[in-house]
Design an enzyme around this catalytic site. Structure first.
Site, PDB file in Angstrom:
ATOM      1  N   LYS A 161      39.312  38.208  27.135  1.00  0.00           N
ATOM      2  CA  LYS A 161      38.809  39.143  28.153  1.00  0.00           C
ATOM      3  C   LYS A 161      38.612  40.530  27.547  1.00  0.00           C
ATOM      4  CE  LYS A 161      40.870  36.282  31.672  1.00  0.00           C
ATOM      5  NZ  LYS A 161      42.045  35.913  32.451  1.00  0.00           N
ATOM      6  N   GLN A 195      47.280  38.360  35.313  1.00  0.00           N
ATOM      7  CA  GLN A 195      47.196  37.106  34.551  1.00  0.00           C
ATOM      8  C   GLN A 195      48.281  36.137  35.015  1.00  0.00           C
ATOM      9  OE1 GLN A 195      44.773  36.366  32.122  1.00  0.00           O
ATOM     10  NE2 GLN A 195      45.678  34.341  32.299  1.00  0.00           N
ATOM     11  N   ASP A 198      39.182  39.037  40.421  1.00  0.00           N
ATOM     12  CA  ASP A 198      39.476  37.615  40.256  1.00  0.00           C
ATOM     13  C   ASP A 198      39.217  36.830  41.544  1.00  0.00           C
ATOM     14  OD1 ASP A 198      40.101  36.289  37.955  1.00  0.00           O
ATOM     15  OD2 ASP A 198      42.200  36.916  37.904  1.00  0.00           O
TER      16      ASP A 198
END
Ligand code: NAP
Length: 284
Positions: free
Chosen positions: A52, A96, A119
Site C-alpha cells: 500500500k 489493517q 476501506d
C-alpha cells in the site's frame, strides 16, 4: 484455454489514471494523504502494508504509518482513530486487520469517520452499499467488480455463486453482484453439497482461504472464475483457493494468484483515497 484476467495490468492502468487525478489535485494545492494503523507484529500484514505504501508513493499520495504495540487497549486505538478523524491533512484511514484478539475490530471500524472510510468497512458505508447509494466500496469486492467490467462480463441474469461470507469480501460482493442484476448464491462452511452450487455458477467467486479448494469437477464448462484466496504452501509458494492449472481448462475466464485480485485490491484502495480527498475538498 481460459482467458487469463490480468489484475496486475489492469491495476497498473488504474494507478496510472489515479496519478493524473492526484497531480490535478496537487495543482489545486490539495495533497491526498492516507493514514494506516497496524497493531502488533503480523508478517502478512507487514507485506500488505508495504504494498500500500509503494502504491501511494507511485501515485503521489502521502502516506503515514501508525505502528501500535500488540498490548494497545481498545481506548488507545479508538483515541488514535478519533485523532486522525479530526486531522484535516488526513483524507483516508485504514485499519489493517487482523487485530490482536483482545481488540474488537467492529468497535474500531465504527470509530472511523465515514468521510475517511477508504476501506468501506464502517456501518455507514456498508449500509449505503446495501441500499444502492454511492459510497466507499470495500477494496477487494470493488476490485473484483472492476475486473468483470474491464473484461465485459455482464452479470445481468447470471448465476453468481460466492464461496465465503466474510464482512470484507463475501458479504459486500453479494450487494455488488445484486446491483448488477445477478442471481446470487452464497456458500460458507456450513453449506451442504457445495459442488451442487458451484457447478451451476456462470460466475464463481471464491474467497475462503483454502488452498486449491475448487477443483475442475466443481466448475461448469465456460464459467468465469474469480479467485480471491491467498494461501502460502509449505514450500512458500503463493496459491489461490482455486486449482488454477486444472480449472483453467474448463473456465472461460480465470484470475491467477498472484497477479489477479491482489493488485486490484490495492488499486481500489488508492481510488478510494482520491475519492475521499475530492469529496472532503468539494467547493475548494
Ligand atoms: P475469512 O474471514 O476467514 O472468511 C472465510 C469464509 O470462507 C467464511 O465465510 C467461511 O465460512 C468460508 N469457508 C471456510 N472454509 C470453507 C469451506 N470449506 N467451504 C465453504 N466455505 C468455507 O476470510 P476472508 O478475509 O474473506 O478471506 C478469504 C481469502 O481471501 C483468504 O485467503 C484471504 O487471504 C484472501 N483475501 C485476499 C484479498 C486480496 O486482496 N486478494 C483480500 C482479502 C482476503 P463461515 O462463515 O461459515 O466460517
Amino acid at each position: 484455454m481460459a482467458v487469463i484476467i490480468d489484475g496486475k495490468e489492469l491495476a497498473k492502468k488504474i494507478r496510472g489514471n489515479l496519478k493524473i487525478e492526484c497531480d490535478e489535485l496537487k495543482k489545486q494545492g490539495i495533497q491526498p494523504k492516507l493514514a494506516v494503523i497496524m497493531v502488533g507484529d503480523n508478517p502478512a500484514s507487514k507485506v500488505y502494508v508495504r504494498n500500500k505504501n509503494k502504491a501511494c508513493e507511485e501515485i503521489g499520495i502521502e502516506y503515514e504509518e501508525h505502528l501500535l504495540d500488540e498490548h494497545t487497549t481498545q481506548k488507545e486505538l479508538n483515541d488514535l482513530i478519533r485523532k486522525l478523524n479530526d486531522t484535516k491533512e488526513v483524507n483516508g484511514i485504514l485499519l489493517q486487520s487482523p487485530l490482536p484478539e483482545h481488540l474488537n475490530i467492529n468497535e474500531a471500524f465504527k470509530t472511523i469517520s465515514y468521510q475517511k472510510d477508504v476501506d468501506g468497512f464502517t456501518p455507514s458505508s456498508v449500509g449505503k452499499l446495501s441500499i444502492g447509494e454511492d459510497t466507499f466500496i470495500s477494496c477487494t469486492p470493488y476490485g473484483v467488480m472492476k475486473m468483470l467490467e474491464e473484461y465485459n462480463i455482464d452479470l445481468t441474469g447470471k448465476d453468481v455463486v460466492i464461496l465465503g461470507r466474510s464482512n470484507i469480501v463475501g458479504k459486500p460482493l453479494i450487494q455488488c453482484c445484486l446491483s448488477k442484476n445477478a442471481t446470487v448464491t452464497v456458500c460458507h462452511s456450513k453449506t451442504q453439497n457445495i459442488k451442487e452450487h458451484t457447478k451451476r455458477a456462470d460466475v464463481l467467486i471464491v474467497a475462503i482461504g483454502k488452498a486449491k479448494f475448487v477443483t475442475e469437477d466443481m466448475v461448469k464448462e465456460g464459467a468465469v472464475v474469480i479467485d480471491v484466496g491467498i494461501n502460502r504452501t509449505e514450500e512458500g509458494k503463493l496459491v489461490g483457493d482455486v486449482d488454477f492449472e486444472n480449472v483453467e481448462k474448463v473456465a472461460s475466464h480465470i484470475t491467477p494468484v498472484p497477479g489477479g485480485v491482489g493488485p486490484m485490491t490495492v488499486a481500489m484502495l488508492m481510488n478510494n483515497v482520491i475519492k475521499a480527498t475530492k469529496e472532503q475538498n468539494k467547493g475548494h
